[in-house]
Enzyme design. Structure first.
Site, mmCIF file in Angstrom:
data_model
loop_
_atom_site.group_PDB
_atom_site.id
_atom_site.type_symbol
_atom_site.label_atom_id
_atom_site.label_comp_id
_atom_site.label_asym_id
_atom_site.label_seq_id
_atom_site.Cartn_x
_atom_site.Cartn_y
_atom_site.Cartn_z
ATOM 1 N N ASP A 46 0.874 -1.172 0.000
ATOM 2 C CA ASP A 46 0.000 0.000 0.000
ATOM 3 C C ASP A 46 0.913 1.224 0.000
ATOM 4 O O ASP A 46 1.648 1.445 0.967
ATOM 5 C CB ASP A 46 -0.900 -0.009 1.238
ATOM 6 N N HIS A 104 -3.674 16.562 -24.757
ATOM 7 C CA HIS A 104 -3.502 16.032 -26.119
ATOM 8 C C HIS A 104 -3.704 17.103 -27.205
ATOM 9 O O HIS A 104 -2.884 17.242 -28.110
ATOM 10 C CB HIS A 104 -4.481 14.891 -26.387
ATOM 11 N N ASP A 131 -9.537 16.648 -19.546
ATOM 12 C CA ASP A 131 -9.113 15.302 -19.927
ATOM 13 C C ASP A 131 -8.410 15.277 -21.278
ATOM 14 O O ASP A 131 -7.529 14.443 -21.492
ATOM 15 C CB ASP A 131 -10.351 14.379 -19.969
HETATM 16 P P1 NAP Z 1 -7.216 1.295 -12.151
HETATM 17 O O1 NAP Z 1 -7.621 0.246 -13.133
HETATM 18 O O2 NAP Z 1 -8.194 1.717 -11.109
HETATM 19 O O3 NAP Z 1 -5.908 0.744 -11.426
HETATM 20 C C1 NAP Z 1 -5.334 1.389 -10.323
HETATM 21 C C2 NAP Z 1 -4.146 0.573 -9.878
HETATM 22 O O4 NAP Z 1 -3.525 1.225 -8.774
HETATM 23 C C3 NAP Z 1 -4.501 -0.820 -9.413
HETATM 24 O O5 NAP Z 1 -3.464 -1.711 -9.752
HETATM 25 C C4 NAP Z 1 -4.588 -0.639 -7.902
HETATM 26 O O6 NAP Z 1 -4.442 -1.882 -7.287
HETATM 27 C C5 NAP Z 1 -3.420 0.305 -7.681
HETATM 28 N N1 NAP Z 1 -3.500 1.081 -6.454
HETATM 29 C C6 NAP Z 1 -4.513 1.896 -6.048
HETATM 30 N N2 NAP Z 1 -4.236 2.423 -4.841
HETATM 31 C C7 NAP Z 1 -3.014 1.943 -4.469
HETATM 32 C C8 NAP Z 1 -2.205 2.112 -3.323
HETATM 33 N N3 NAP Z 1 -2.571 2.890 -2.285
HETATM 34 N N4 NAP Z 1 -1.016 1.480 -3.288
HETATM 35 C C9 NAP Z 1 -0.619 0.687 -4.309
HETATM 36 N N5 NAP Z 1 -1.357 0.475 -5.409
HETATM 37 C C10 NAP Z 1 -2.544 1.096 -5.485
HETATM 38 O O7 NAP Z 1 -6.729 2.620 -12.866
HETATM 39 P P2 NAP Z 1 -6.081 2.775 -14.320
HETATM 40 O O8 NAP Z 1 -7.152 2.908 -15.326
HETATM 41 O O9 NAP Z 1 -5.058 1.717 -14.521
HETATM 42 O O10 NAP Z 1 -5.412 4.214 -14.208
HETATM 43 C C11 NAP Z 1 -4.314 4.481 -13.371
HETATM 44 C C12 NAP Z 1 -3.948 5.958 -13.523
HETATM 45 O O11 NAP Z 1 -3.573 6.200 -14.875
HETATM 46 C C13 NAP Z 1 -5.117 6.901 -13.228
HETATM 47 O O12 NAP Z 1 -4.637 8.070 -12.637
HETATM 48 C C14 NAP Z 1 -5.677 7.196 -14.605
HETATM 49 O O13 NAP Z 1 -6.317 8.460 -14.655
HETATM 50 C C15 NAP Z 1 -4.404 7.210 -15.426
HETATM 51 N N6 NAP Z 1 -4.652 6.881 -16.838
HETATM 52 C C16 NAP Z 1 -5.273 5.734 -17.171
HETATM 53 C C17 NAP Z 1 -5.478 5.450 -18.506
HETATM 54 C C18 NAP Z 1 -6.136 4.160 -18.933
HETATM 55 O O14 NAP Z 1 -6.237 3.936 -20.138
HETATM 56 N N7 NAP Z 1 -6.577 3.324 -18.021
HETATM 57 C C19 NAP Z 1 -5.049 6.337 -19.504
HETATM 58 C C20 NAP Z 1 -4.394 7.506 -19.120
HETATM 59 C C21 NAP Z 1 -4.203 7.762 -17.776
HETATM 60 P P3 NAP Z 1 -5.019 -2.170 -5.797
HETATM 61 O O15 NAP Z 1 -6.368 -1.541 -5.716
HETATM 62 O O16 NAP Z 1 -5.029 -3.659 -5.710
HETATM 63 O O17 NAP Z 1 -4.046 -1.559 -4.872
#
Ligand code: NAP
Length: 494
Positions: A93, A244, A239
């Site tokens: 965490d 972009h 966003d």
């Molecule tokens: P997500 O699917 O909700 O994944 C979040 C990840 O972070 C999970 O692996 C989660 O696992 C981990 N996490 C959350 N809290 C944590 C903590 N306290 N300690 C350690 N690990 C933690 O989100 P996502 O879509 O991958 O996006 C992640 C970030 O990238 C966001 O800020 C999003 O805005 C940005 N982003 C995403 C995309 C996309 O295409 N998905 C594109 C551009 C930017 P656990 O809950 O098991 O800890």
């Protein structure tokens, strides 16, 4: 295809290693780079999350994701096994100091060498960025070969962006910080610079003498999907436009640097951002349109409204933005730049269209047929490529008959293979330590400084985004934005 030399061995740590971004984009990108031999022996990939999963469990999870996100024709079982062999998972965490020794021990134990490049990719909520960097330092994991990668959004306004940049900057030097805008990793976007500056024919025309206006469109046919919680706090301006679309604008409008290195391109982009006409309240009222999608038809299928997607009515978050701006410098003064982006639109496309002025004299006044303005059309996605639209004589006897025609460069056809995903290029640039295609702190903050008055004005005035049916080109006010200037959006300009 030219050979790809492997990079230095690296410990590639992904915070958020079990998340959507990691599984859908980052790990498939690393698979492709591994397949091309770019990951050196000894390279490790360490997924970090709070999930109680061991290395084998994580490997199973990643294999399942690769099965989904790697095209069947690209699948190579030996490479999959090699990539999975590089994988580890650390349950941690990020907010709990007691967990951090686990990451320290994992990275110190079995590293290819003491001089290994350490990449820390923060694919987690930006609220965690500062704390993660602080713990990385306290745990002794930051040295001059360490790099941190920040995903968007970097803040929700100028103050929050500065706070994130300050927190990360207390631990990492600016040249160790890689702020991703994946648009900059797209081949067609990089080729925009090459087309402009490695050729002579175009650049003399790229100014207010010859260009009538520029259109930049990033349209999605999808709705907010699972991202509603985040999106409703962000909206299309934060966003998409702040990052972009402004980055694309910078690359179209920037001056040629004397040479390309890690700072010169970014210096020139910054100058464009600083030259954007400030968005006064009057400009915002006149030159911006916010929209929100209603129920409608996309590709023949009925889709719900934004409020229904979100699960609650009454949101005033914009899912569409159109705006007009100008780059107030010697080259571009007086040339409108029209930007628009939206969800649930009638097509999925990212494109830049440079529309040139009409010839100064109509030499064929009695000809039949039609003419259209010359246009340079850069397709960022899908079907990366470029078209040049001009007028030709239709073959045949009986006078001159004019016809609009186009020269078409399709990357996949020309180079015999589809372009790699933007993340592939960007992840390798991080390992290489080349930040040219990443946003520098001053760029991010200049973009926020320009966008912020729009946000402020929208919150000061009774702001209700205009509704548009899903599956259309956005609210009619977006068309009016151009029509009042005697112009129109170039729809389906192929
Ligand atoms: P997500 O699917 O909700 O994944 C979040 C990840 O972070 C999970 O692996 C989660 O696992 C981990 N996490 C959350 N809290 C944590 C903590 N306290 N300690 C350690 N690990 C933690 O989100 P996502 O879509 O991958 O996006 C992640 C970030 O990238 C966001 O800020 C999003 O805005 C940005 N982003 C995403 C995309 C996309 O295409 N998905 C594109 C551009 C930017 P656990 O809950 O098991 O800890």
């Amino acid at each position: 295809m030219s050979p790809v030399p492997p990079l230095d061995p690296c410990d590639f740590t992904v915070f958020g290693g079990t998340g959507d971004l990691a599984l859908r984009k980052l790990l498939p990108a690393l698979y492709h780079r591994d397949r091309d031999g770019q990951l050196a022996d000894g390279t490790r990939i360490i997924g970090v999350s709070r999930a109680e999963v061991d290395d084998d469990g994580y490997r199973d999870e990643v294999r399942a994701a690769l099965t989904t996100f790697i095209e069947a024709g690209d699948w190579d079982e030996a490479v999959v096994d090699r990539l999975l062999g590089r994988l580890h998972h650390v349950t941690l965490d990020a907010l709990d100091p007691a967990d951090w020794p686990r990451l320290h021990d994992r990275l110190k134990d079995g590293a290819a060498s003491d001089a290994v490049v350490r990449v820390f990719y923060l694919a987690v909520a930006p609220a965690l960025f500062g704390e993660i960097c602080q713990h990385l330092e306290e745990t002794g994991l930051v040295d001059e070969r360490a790099r941190v990668v920040l995903e968007k959004p970097i803040g929700s306004d100028l103050a929050s962006a500065r706070a994130i940049n300050d927190a990360v900057g207390r631990v990492f030097d600016e040249q160790q910080i890689f702020r991703i805008d994946h648009y900059l990793g797209k081949e067609s976007v990089q080729n925009l610079l090459v087309t402009r500056f490695a050729n002579i024919f175009l650049e003399p025309l790229m100014n207010s003498h010859w260009v009538d206006h520029v259109q930049i469109t990033v349209a999605e046919s999808l709705g907010v999907g699972e991202r509603g919680g985040y999106y409703d706090h962000a909206g299309a301006l934060r966003d998409m436009v702040q990052n972009h679309l402004l980055q694309l604008l910078c690359l179209v409008a920037m001056e040629p640097p004397a040479y390309v290195d890690r700072e010169t391109v970014r210096d020139e982009k910054l100058k464009v951002l600083q030259a954007l006409r400030p968005m006064t309240p009057a400009c915002v009222d006149r030159d911006t349109v916010a929209g929100q999608y209603d129920a409608g038809l996309v590709d023949g299928a009925a889709v719900p409204s934004y409020a229904e997607d979100l699960g609650h009515p009454g949101s005033t978050t914009e899912t569409f933005v159109a705006l007009k701006t100008e780059v107030q410098n010697w080259r571009w003064a007086g040339v409108p730049f029209y930007l628009r982006t939206g969800k649930r639109m009638d097509r999925r496309v990212s494109e830049i269209i440079v529309v040139f002025k009409d010839p100064p004299h109509a030499m064929f006044p009695h000809s039949e047929g039609s003419t259209e303005a010359n246009r340079l059309h850069i397709r960022v996605q899908p079907d990366e490529g470029m078209q040049l639209h001009f007028t030709a004589k239709e073959p045949g006897p009986g006078g001159i008959r004019l016809r609009p025609v186009s020269l078409d460069l399709n990357y996949a056809d020309t180079f015999g293979r589809p372009s790699p995903d933007a993340y592939e290029r960007l992840l390798m640039d991080v390992v290489r330590g080349n930040p040219t295609l990443f946003m520098r702190r001053d760029e991010v903050e200049a973009a926020w400084a320009w966008v912020e008055p729009i946000l402020a004005r929208w919150t000061q005035t009774p702001h209700r985004p205009r509704r548009y049916p899903a599956g259309t080109a956005g609210p009619t006010a977006a068309a009016t934005l151009l029509e009042r200037d005697g112009r129109s959006w170039q729809e389906n300009d192929t």
